[in-house]
Write an enzyme that holds these catalytic residues in place. Structure first.
Site, PDB file in Angstrom:
ATOM      1  N   CYS A  85      71.974  54.431 -54.298  1.00 47.90           N
ATOM      2  CA  CYS A  85      71.169  55.477 -53.660  1.00 47.90           C
ATOM      3  C   CYS A  85      71.879  56.829 -53.775  1.00 47.90           C
ATOM      4  CB  CYS A  85      70.925  55.143 -52.188  1.00 47.90           C
ATOM      5  SG  CYS A  85      70.040  56.459 -51.327  1.00 47.90           S
TER       6      CYS A  85
ATOM      7  N   GLU B  94      28.055  71.622 -77.918  1.00 53.27           N
ATOM      8  CA  GLU B  94      28.383  70.191 -77.955  1.00 53.27           C
ATOM      9  C   GLU B  94      29.822  69.969 -77.504  1.00 53.27           C
ATOM     10  OE1 GLU B  94      28.650  69.337 -82.359  1.00 53.27           O
ATOM     11  OE2 GLU B  94      26.647  70.238 -82.324  1.00 53.27           O
TER      12      GLU B  94
ATOM     13  N   TYR C 195      29.043  65.030 -86.166  1.00 50.55           N
ATOM     14  CA  TYR C 195      28.569  66.302 -85.627  1.00 50.55           C
ATOM     15  C   TYR C 195      28.258  67.368 -86.677  1.00 50.55           C
ATOM     16  CZ  TYR C 195      33.669  66.746 -85.834  1.00 50.55           C
ATOM     17  OH  TYR C 195      34.971  66.715 -86.237  1.00 50.55           O
TER      18      TYR C 195
ATOM     19  N   ASP D  51      38.293  64.866 -79.110  1.00 49.56           N
ATOM     20  CA  ASP D  51      39.715  65.019 -79.382  1.00 49.56           C
ATOM     21  C   ASP D  51      40.217  63.805 -80.159  1.00 49.56           C
ATOM     22  OD1 ASP D  51      42.161  66.104 -79.424  1.00 49.56           O
ATOM     23  OD2 ASP D  51      42.645  65.727 -77.317  1.00 49.56           O
TER      24      ASP D  51
ATOM     25  N   CYS E  39      66.170  51.833 -51.675  1.00 48.35           N
ATOM     26  CA  CYS E  39      67.433  51.891 -50.959  1.00 48.35           C
ATOM     27  C   CYS E  39      67.227  51.063 -49.685  1.00 48.35           C
ATOM     28  CB  CYS E  39      67.779  53.332 -50.601  1.00 48.35           C
ATOM     29  SG  CYS E  39      69.102  53.397 -49.371  1.00 48.35           S
TER      30      CYS E  39
ATOM     31  N   CYS F 216      72.764  57.975 -49.905  1.00 53.18           N
ATOM     32  CA  CYS F 216      73.698  57.308 -48.993  1.00 53.18           C
ATOM     33  C   CYS F 216      74.639  56.343 -49.722  1.00 53.18           C
ATOM     34  CB  CYS F 216      72.937  56.577 -47.886  1.00 53.18           C
ATOM     35  SG  CYS F 216      72.089  55.107 -48.485  1.00 53.18           S
TER      36      CYS F 216
ATOM     37  N   LYS G  23      33.671  68.896 -77.792  1.00 51.35           N
ATOM     38  CA  LYS G  23      34.682  68.859 -78.842  1.00 51.35           C
ATOM     39  C   LYS G  23      35.491  67.586 -78.646  1.00 51.35           C
ATOM     40  CE  LYS G  23      38.174  71.778 -81.025  1.00 51.35           C
ATOM     41  NZ  LYS G  23      38.963  70.646 -81.425  1.00 51.35           N
TER      42      LYS G  23
ATOM     43  N   CYS H 201      69.964  55.880 -43.952  1.00 47.67           N
ATOM     44  CA  CYS H 201      69.797  56.770 -45.111  1.00 47.67           C
ATOM     45  C   CYS H 201      68.963  57.989 -44.676  1.00 47.67           C
ATOM     46  CB  CYS H 201      69.116  56.000 -46.239  1.00 47.67           C
ATOM     47  SG  CYS H 201      68.918  56.956 -47.734  1.00 47.67           S
TER      48      CYS H 201
ATOM     49  N   LYS I 189      38.136  76.047 -75.916  1.00 49.05           N
ATOM     50  CA  LYS I 189      39.016  74.935 -75.530  1.00 49.05           C
ATOM     51  C   LYS I 189      39.271  74.950 -74.032  1.00 49.05           C
ATOM     52  CE  LYS I 189      42.115  73.751 -78.561  1.00 49.05           C
ATOM     53  NZ  LYS I 189      42.561  72.666 -79.425  1.00 49.05           N
TER      54      LYS I 189
HETATM   55  S1  IVH Z   1      32.215  71.247 -86.142  1.00 49.55           S
HETATM   56  C1  IVH Z   1      32.399  73.469 -90.064  1.00 49.55           C
HETATM   57  N1  IVH Z   1      31.884  69.924 -83.910  1.00 49.55           N
HETATM   58  O1  IVH Z   1      37.571  70.143 -83.976  1.00 49.55           O
HETATM   59  C2  IVH Z   1      32.363  72.904 -88.691  1.00 49.55           C
HETATM   60  N2  IVH Z   1      34.071  69.999 -84.842  1.00 49.55           N
HETATM   61  O2  IVH Z   1      39.418  72.375 -84.085  1.00 49.55           O
HETATM   62  C3  IVH Z   1      33.016  71.607 -88.615  1.00 49.55           C
HETATM   63  N3  IVH Z   1      35.731  68.717 -83.591  1.00 49.55           N
HETATM   64  O3  IVH Z   1      37.874  70.241 -87.460  1.00 49.55           O
HETATM   65  C4  IVH Z   1      33.507  71.252 -87.283  1.00 49.55           C
HETATM   66  N4  IVH Z   1      34.381  67.990 -82.026  1.00 49.55           N
HETATM   67  O4  IVH Z   1      37.854  67.913 -86.211  1.00 49.55           O
HETATM   68  C5  IVH Z   1      32.766  70.315 -84.842  1.00 49.55           C
HETATM   69  N5  IVH Z   1      31.409  68.755 -81.959  1.00 49.55           N
HETATM   70  C6  IVH Z   1      32.294  69.149 -82.902  1.00 49.55           C
HETATM   71  C7  IVH Z   1      33.649  68.762 -82.865  1.00 49.55           C
HETATM   72  C8  IVH Z   1      34.520  69.219 -83.852  1.00 49.55           C
HETATM   73  C9  IVH Z   1      35.614  67.958 -82.493  1.00 49.55           C
HETATM   74  C10 IVH Z   1      37.022  68.907 -84.296  1.00 49.55           C
HETATM   75  C11 IVH Z   1      36.906  68.849 -85.779  1.00 49.55           C
HETATM   76  C12 IVH Z   1      37.304  70.227 -86.224  1.00 49.55           C
HETATM   77  C13 IVH Z   1      38.236  70.607 -85.126  1.00 49.55           C
HETATM   78  C14 IVH Z   1      38.473  72.085 -85.054  1.00 49.55           C
END
Ligand code: IVH
Length: 690
Positions: free
Chosen positions: A396, A103, A215, A107, A414, A399, A105, A420, A302
């Site tokens: 500038c 899945e 998630y 941010d 300028c 010049c 991640k 120049c 990451k």
């Molecule tokens: S699972 C026990 N799934 O990333 C598992 N975390 O760096 C719980 N995060 O603490 C986390 N997307 O804040 C999970 N699809 C995803 C996520 C995710 C973002 C964050 C979350 C976690 C942190 C870890």
């Protein structure tokens, strides 16, 4: 009241989660107001999870610290696919074939939501993993967080975890508002989300446009014994669960998912910083267990950080060919997306002021379009105590002329165009580059050399360079000199539109030059056109028209143009290929994707048959040729205006009728193009998979 609550929840879900609103904002607000009024009359009957709570309150709240029932662990992470491979192999060795779930991640900032009897009870931040802050009032205002669950099968009491984040659209709007109010800009959507969640006033939170995707589920009595099925169940209960989740059965499948999203994520409307891979079955998760910090059954891969934090040492000011001043930041070297970054752009004085960037600050650097990194924010918590606001230059650096600012423009300029040095050299460099006159052998260094030797003062001097004199220059020699002379000779054949681009009129880029050339046909026509006439050409706005007029009213420029004319450059457009006059006097819009031809090919056909291409649907349009995926807005407008819409086949038939001069080549081209597989079918991994 219950009925209104249900109705409002339904429409909230349609809007925030399904992206498919069924009623207008106005109708929604009317229902909301009705419920608010009832709640004011009968406060004892008001539900604490009523949709009216989503608008927030302006009462300030401090956050109560709450213990997590299950600790909120973080994830082990890696940047290396090798390490990820080892993690996968280890698990497969221990458990045999297993299902993984990959899945995105997100941010943002982690949140844990507790539901009791299908209603939101509490929302708690991660805090230190053991205890977090109760931010329920703030989280209630997030439209995508269900206040009450729908459907069935949810446990009487459970926790669901996810990420609260600020989509780019909300982030940009927030920063625009802050800029307008002279407040420092927020560095990135993650900080903005975390900061917003801790706002004292939930009314402020309600306006900031946060979003929440879930998630992870925890608790007894969940419907399935695996992660994926439970997430799907959670979606049915009304939670926002990502669409981009995939069961993977091998390392290859996981890697394919990662490769796909490493680029595709840039098109998502929110920030992601990696891929999380989890073991699907809960039984397997239990076998693998946890370390003190993180579960062993999940890992975050990451993406190479596209943002880094580093110190701003100094700012240089570069002068471009148009005299535009570009500040360039010198940074303490920092690793960013696989390269070491030492310099970054900061755009202009306004940007420096808006971000309140100061020398000595720790600044965020991002790789925007992936080439030149830019400073996007300041970490205020690390600002040195003695820092002072940045003072922009007034003269500038090359010049010494006093800088000017043109109305409506963010950059300083300028004004000393004639003398120049970087402007002179920059104009010549622009003139010779590949997309302009394409004079090989004349690179930046050689141009500087020639300028220093007094042989080049302007672009027209190129055509009176003396090969013998050239060959005497250090580092050049006869062969290079001959190459340059040949490049110059060949440049005489460069078509008019590129000459027009090469001479370097402010704001006249490659595309504008093309439009100008096809509208006016000759340089003389452009030079003698009034500003109003210029602005009539397609893609030429008032700003460009003024710049063109200014260019040709400058005596020096006129002399240069005359010298270029004498040198033999093309100042006239070539005659267009005319196949028929089937579309004589017709204005046509080409829209969508076509099976056998590119859109440009279609447009060329329109012109070859005497028609004119227009970009936008308006009452002037005679008909639209619609391919696949024509934009719905265009379609709607066309229908409203009653404009005829032709398919690709109908269009081909139409021009074939009038095509009395040269039918064969077109037919051949069609057959050829259609026999090739389309690009789309060739793509290895596409949206359909994920
Ligand atoms: S699972 C026990 N799934 O990333 C598992 N975390 O760096 C719980 N995060 O603490 C986390 N997307 O804040 C999970 N699809 C995803 C996520 C995710 C973002 C964050 C979350 C976690 C942190 C870890």
């Amino acid at each position: 009241m219950r009925e209104l609550e249900e109705l409002l929840e339904y429409h909230s879900r349609k809007y925030y989660i399904d992206n498919a609103p069924e009623i207008s904002d106005f109708e929604f607000d009317a229902l909301l107001r009705e419920l608010q009024e009832l709640e004011a009359h009968y406060p004892e009957d008001a539900d604490p999870n009523s949709p009216t709570k989503r608008v927030g309150s302006d009462l300030s709240s401090s956050f109560e610290s709450v213990a997590h029932r299950f600790p909120m662990q973080s994830l082990a992470n890696t940047y290396s696919s090798e390490e990820l491979g080892e993690w996968i192999d280890r698990i497969v060795r221990e458990l045999g074939e297993v299902e993984f779930v990959a899945e995105l991640k997100f941010d943002g900032t982690a949140i844990s939501l507790t539901y009791e009897n299908g209603a939101l009870l509490r929302a708690v931040t991660r805090g230190d993993g053991q205890r977090g802050d109760d931010v329920t009032a703030n989280v209630r205002t997030i439209g995508s967080v269900p206040l009450k669950l729908r459907g069935e099968g949810y446990p009487q009491f459970f926790e669901i975890r996810g990420e609260i984040y600020m989509p780019y659209a909300s982030f940009d709007r927030l920063n625009a508002e802050r800029e307008a109010q002279g407040e420092p800009l927020l560095a990135n959507p993650r900080n903005a989300a975390a900061g917003t969640l801790k706002q004292q006033s939930s009314q402020v939170v309600a306006h900031r446009g946060l979003d929440c995707t879930l998630y992870h589920l925890a608790g007894e009595g969940l419907p399935a014994d695996n992660h994926y099925a439970n997430l799907m169940a959670a979606r049915a209960w009304g939670f926002k669960v990502s669409d981009h989740i995939r069961i993977c059965r091998s390392r290859q499948e996981i890697e394919a998912f990662i490769t796909y999203w490493d680029t595709e994520r840039k098109r998502l409307p929110y920030a992601t910083d990696g891929i999380v891979i989890k073991v699907n079955s809960y039984a397997n998760q239990r076998t693998l267990g946890s370390t003190a910090k993180a579960p062993r059954w999940a890992v975050a891969y990451k993406f190479q950080a596209e943002r880094a934090l580093t110190r701003l040492i100094s700012v240089d000011f570069q002068v471009g060919r148009t005299g535009a001043i570009t500040p360039v930041a010198n940074l303490e070297p920092v690793q960013l997306a696989g390269t070491v970054v030492k310099r970054a752009s900061v755009h202009n004085a306004d940007q420096i002021a808006a971000l309140d960037i100061r020398l000595g600050d720790m600044v965020y650097v991002e790789k925007g379009g992936e080439i030149i990194p830019k400073i996007t924010g300041v970490e205020l918590s690390e600002r040195p105590a003695d820092s002072r606001p940045f003072e922009y230059i007034t003269h500038c650096p090359e010049c010494g002329s006093e800088l000017v600012r043109y109305e409506g423009e963010a950059k300083h300029y300028c004004p000393n165009e004639a003398e120049c040095p970087p402007q002179i050299i920059g104009r010549i460099e622009h003139f010779v580059k590949r997309k302009a006159m394409n004079i090989e052998g004349l690179g930046g260094e050689t141009i500087e050399l020639l300028w220093e030797a007094g042989m080049l003062h302007d672009i027209a001097d190129i055509y009176s360079l003396d090969p013998i004199q050239l060959a005497t220059l250090p580092r050049l020699g006869e062969k290079s000199a001959a190459n340059i002379m040949e490049g110059i000779r060949q440049s005489l054949a460069v078509p008019f539109e590129r000459v027009l681009f090469a001479i370097g009129i402010r704001f006249v880029g490659e595309t504008t030059a093309k439009y100008l050339a096809s509208h006016f046909h000759t340089l003389d026509a452009i030079a003698s056109a009034t500003t109003e006439e210029l602005a009539e050409a397609e893609e030429v706005g008032a700003k460009i028209a003024v710049a063109i007029t200014e260019y040709f009213s400058d005596e020096l420029n006129r002399v240069i143009i005359e010298r270029l004319r004498r040198a033999g450059l093309r100042f006239e457009a070539e005659q267009k290929r005319v196949v028929s006059n089937a579309l004589q006097g017709k204005n046509v819009v080409i829209s969508g994707k076509f099976s056998g031809r590119s859109r440009d090919d279609m447009k060329a056909l329109v012109e070859e048959h005497g028609g004119k291409n227009l970009a936008a649907v308006s009452a002037n349009v005679d008909f639209i040729v619609a391919g696949e995926n024509m934009g719905p807005a265009k379609l709607q407008k066309a229908e409203k205006l009653g404009i005829k819409i032709l398919s690709e086949e109908e269009f081909m038939a139409l021009i074939a009728d009038g095509d009395n001069t040269e039918p064969a080549p077109q037919a051949e081209k069609t057959a050829e193009a259609q026999s090739e597989p389309t690009k789309h079918n060739n793509m290895p991994i596409q949206g359909s998979l994920f």
